[in-house]
Design an enzyme around this catalytic site. Structure first.
Site, PDB file in Angstrom:
ATOM      1  CG  ASP A 147      -1.933  -1.064   1.256  1.00  0.00           C
ATOM      2  OD1 ASP A 147      -2.000  -1.828   0.283  1.00  0.00           O
ATOM      3  OD2 ASP A 147      -2.674  -1.149   2.256  1.00  0.00           O
ATOM      4  CG  HIS A 186      -4.745   2.401  -0.541  1.00  0.00           C
ATOM      5  ND1 HIS A 186      -5.437   1.406   0.138  1.00  0.00           N
ATOM      6  CD2 HIS A 186      -3.978   3.011   0.406  1.00  0.00           C
ATOM      7  CE1 HIS A 186      -5.100   1.420   1.407  1.00  0.00           C
ATOM      8  NE2 HIS A 186      -4.222   2.387   1.611  1.00  0.00           N
ATOM      9  CG  HIS A 201       1.990  -0.373   4.755  1.00  0.00           C
ATOM     10  ND1 HIS A 201       1.862  -1.450   5.608  1.00  0.00           N
ATOM     11  CD2 HIS A 201       0.749   0.187   4.649  1.00  0.00           C
ATOM     12  CE1 HIS A 201       0.601  -1.542   6.009  1.00  0.00           C
ATOM     13  NE2 HIS A 201      -0.083  -0.566   5.449  1.00  0.00           N
TER      14      HIS A 201
END
Length: 256
Positions: free
Chosen positions: A66, A118, A212
């Site tokens: 992400d 996202h 991430h």
């Protein structure tokens, strides 16, 4: 004939406690039904769903990253993937971030990695009204399509937050909502060894792994080489989320 049941005090107390416990448990499931999601197969339900993993005996897993903030961490992570020969991973991009860093988006795209949405505003969509949820998803799609030439079909909601309305609207917009089964917890910056442990000690075939590439996750690029090496040594193959889903019966987590 009268039948008289005799129960001593100790047994009576035991039975009473069992009854109270059963009633309390039933009440807890009734009151907090949404807090006890279950896994079902796609054949069992037509309800919107979020996918956490797939049911497979093949040692295939999906690394997912992400990104919603910063420009310092994506490069080193892409460098590690390239140096380790990992050609398949999925990046979920926040559209304001993508709009501000088109050069990084271009590199992710040119390295052949899958790009999912996202969302736009990085907030809990379950708190939004239906129209706002739809606006956020459409806006994100438009921005990512303009940058990559492709329309995202995968969605990871900001903070992993969703409810039935979010799932329904996402489905109407042709999104598949993707969560994760193994959480690296890299955003806590617990040290690279701990991040490695969080992944390699919990991963199973068919897993979707959460990592991430935002600047707030300062140790992911340090942990990633070990994660890749150890999982490959264990016989795992890295695929995109779409490749993981293709032709495989999915296990889904559905809110009741």
């Amino acid at each position: 004939m009268n039948i008289i049941w005799t129960i001593n005090g100790r047994k009576l107390k035991r039975y009473a406690l069992l009854i109270v416990a059963a009633l309390f448990t039933a009440g807890l499931f009734y009151v907090q039904g949404d807090a006890f999601p279950v896994f079902q197969s796609t054949a069992d339900t037509e309800e919107p769903r979020a996918i956490y993993k797939v049911a497979t005996s093949d040692k295939k897993i999906a690394l997912t990253f992400d990104i919603s903030w910063g420009n310092e961490r994506p490069g080193p992570i892409l460098d590690v993937l390239e140096s380790r020969g990992v050609k398949d991973a999925t990046f979920f991009l926040s559209s304001p971030w993508a709009e501000n860093h088109p050069d990084i988006v271009k590199r992710i795209h040119e390295q052949g990695f899958e790009i999912g949405s996202h969302g736009h505003k990085h907030d809990n969509y379950s708190t939004f009204k239906d129209d706002e949820i739809r606006q956020q998803l459409v806006k994100s799609n438009n921005i990512l399509r303009s940058l990559t030439g492709k329309t995202p079909t995968l969605l990871r909601t900001p903070n992993g937050d969703y409810d039935k309305r979010v799932l329904r609207i996402a489905q109407e917009l042709n999104f598949t909502v993707i969560q994760w089964n193994t959480d690296s917890r890299d955003w806590l910056n617990p040290g690279s060894d701990k991040i490695v442990q969080n992944v390699v000690e919990h991963v199973v075939p068919g897993d979707i792994i959460l990592l991430h590439a935002s600047d707030s996750s300062k140790q992911t690029h340090e942990a990633l080489p070990q994660i890749i090496d150890r999982l490959q040594q264990d016989g795992y193959q890295f695929v995109t989320v779409s490749e993981l889903l293709a032709g495989v019966k999915t296990n889904i987590k559905e809110l009741q």
